[in-house]
Design an enzyme around this catalytic site. Structure first.
Site, PDB file in Angstrom:
ATOM      1  N   CYS A  13       1.073  -0.111   1.723  1.00 18.49           N
ATOM      2  CA  CYS A  13       0.861   1.094   0.915  1.00 18.49           C
ATOM      3  C   CYS A  13       1.328   0.801  -0.501  1.00 18.49           C
ATOM      4  O   CYS A  13       0.772  -0.073  -1.150  1.00 18.49           O
ATOM      5  CB  CYS A  13       1.571   2.300   1.525  1.00 18.49           C
ATOM      6  N   ARG A  17       5.114   4.242   3.524  1.00 16.05           N
ATOM      7  CA  ARG A  17       4.089   4.934   4.308  1.00 16.05           C
ATOM      8  C   ARG A  17       3.508   4.006   5.376  1.00 16.05           C
ATOM      9  O   ARG A  17       3.143   4.433   6.460  1.00 16.05           O
ATOM     10  CB  ARG A  17       2.972   5.445   3.386  1.00 16.05           C
TER      11      ARG A  17
END
Lengths: 155, 292
Positions: B250, B255
């Site tokens: 990410c 994430r």
């Protein structure tokens, strides 16, 4: 024109700083600014509207700045995101209004000033969140000054 | 001690490793259990101070898990000291929860797995569900006697990908999953003219990466979607199959730790690595290939 010499910006006007409070009181002040933000909202007749932030993380601040000629008359903000990013914006704008909306003082501020406002630990734990409003405000002031110079040249 | 009804909900979701998740009710039933330590990990650094699950300790991804100088995680000595200071021993069951649908909780879980901590769990639904259910919160910071934690080995290779690994991955045409928003994936400016695009000089994605935003794995109440729904997203739509060697990334690897957790524990994919250098490394690399 500036009455602020480099490095003096933080001490020339002594702001109501949260950074020096005991941790419990400081938490109350910061949380209060997050829940009841000062100078929050759009300025319909803003001279400059400048968004800043990190959309990936979700911290966003939009600075609205209204000027009359070379005088700053109002600054507000809108935003969303974590407690630190939003409380920092509210504390910064409260300070700015309490000390007479001096744009040169803002340009002289750095992360050390945010440490005074929020506390060393918070700024070190989330430097990007803590300085988001200040960085955006400085950019807004610079954009306004560019606009002012362009207007002068045209006129 | 667990209430069967609550854990049955998780069991019915059909996950590969159902014990990697516990319910809010399970946590409520284990607040006094000395073999369990509840750990809050948030993006918002003040949330814990404003109120947390009674007895929970805080571990911050930035100040606790990362080396203060080098862009890397803490070394094994510091990890042992961190665990010890939170009253976590090698046989403690560590339950992570946090804000943003457990995004940072999964990141802390992943970091604990770099050091091979055996028993890590995620509280399904995170802080949001605990609060929504009106469960108790406190501002009291607990204090635990330092636990004995032997200095572990940090083993990055099985679950962490480095730049060179990703370069080889791209050359070999193996699957990558970009879990950022579609706008970030496409390299569009997000109307933030004075802010560097995701802290990188270039926008876009790693060539060949498929885009599955991390939040696709989450339901309205903050809990993970059932395995069938997850398989439809990751396997059928994105074409990631369980036997694939997969790299997830990410912006800084936070994430993608969430997606790593989903693929590894909920769907049982055995070969998933998190590229924590992610876009802040790739998007700044001179001559790195980028697609838009």
């Amino acid at each position: 024109m500036s009455t602020v010499t480099p490095g003096e910006g933080c001490t020339a006007h002594r702001p109501p700083v949260a950074g020096k409070l005991d941790p419990e009181t400081r938490l109350q002040v910061v949380t209060d600014h997050y829940q009841n933000p000062r100078h929050f909202g759009a300025l319909p007749e803003a001279t400059v509207v400048l968004p800043g932030g990190n959309p990936g993380c979700g911290d966003v601040v939009v600075i609205y700045l209204r000027a009359e000629g070379e005088r700053l008359v109002d600054v507000k903000y809108e935003g969303q995101g974590c407690t630190v990013s939003q409380a920092a914006a509210s504390l910064l704008l409260e300070h700015l209004h309490a000390t007479g909306l001096d744009p040169d003082a803002v340009l002289a501020m750095d992360y050390r000033f945010m440490e005074e406002l929020l506390g060393n630990d918070l700024v070190r734990a989330r430097p990007r969140c803590a300085t988001l409003a200040l960085g955006t405000l400085k950019s807004a002031i610079q954009a306004w000054r560019r606009k002012l110079r362009a207007g002068t040249h045209q006129g | 001690m667990a209430r069967p009804a609550e854990e049955a909900v998780i069991a019915q979701k059909g996950y590969a490793v159902p014990e990697a998740l516990v319910s809010t009710e399970w946590v409520a039933q284990h607040l006094e259990d000395p073999s369990v330590r509840v750990v809050e990990s948030d993006e918002d650094v003040l949330l814990y101070d404003m109120g947390h699950i009674p007895g929970a300790v805080k571990i911050d991804w930035h100040t606790d898990l990362q080396d203060p100088v080098v862009r890397d995680y803490i070394d094994p000595q510091r990890f042992a000291a961190l665990a010890s200071s939170r009253g976590i021993s090698r046989d403690t069951t560590v339950v992570f929860y946090g804000d943003k649908n457990n995004w940072w909780a999964c990141y802390a879980f992943w970091a604990f797995k770099l050091f091979g901590h055996p028993d890590c769990r995620i509280m399904d639904g995170g802080r949001k569900k605990w609060e929504a259910e009106g469960r108790p919160m406190t501002r009291d910071v607990p204090s635990y006697a330092p636990a004995s934690y032997p200095v572990p080995r940090r083993e990055d290779a099985p679950i962490r990908a480095f730049r060179q690994d990703v370069e080889a991955h791209v050359r070999a045409g193996r699957p990558l999953v970009d879990v950022r928003s579609p706008q970030e994936y496409r390299g569009e400016l997000l109307h933030m003219p004075d802010y560097p695009q995701e802290g990188a000089l270039r926008g876009g994605h790693i060539p060949g990466a498929r885009n599955v935003p991390w939040v696709m794995a989450i339901q309205e109440d903050g809990t993970f979607k059932p395995a069938d729904a997850l398989r439809a997203i990751y396997q059928e739509q994105a074409g990631l199959s369980p036997q694939d060697d997969i790299v997830a990334y990410c912006r800084i690897g936070e994430r993608s730790a969430h997606t790593w957790f989903v693929l590894t524990y909920l769907l049982g994919y055995p070969r998933v690595r998190n590229y924590d250098g992610s876009w802040t490394e790739w998007g700044n690399l001179v001559r790195a290939p980028i697609e838009r």
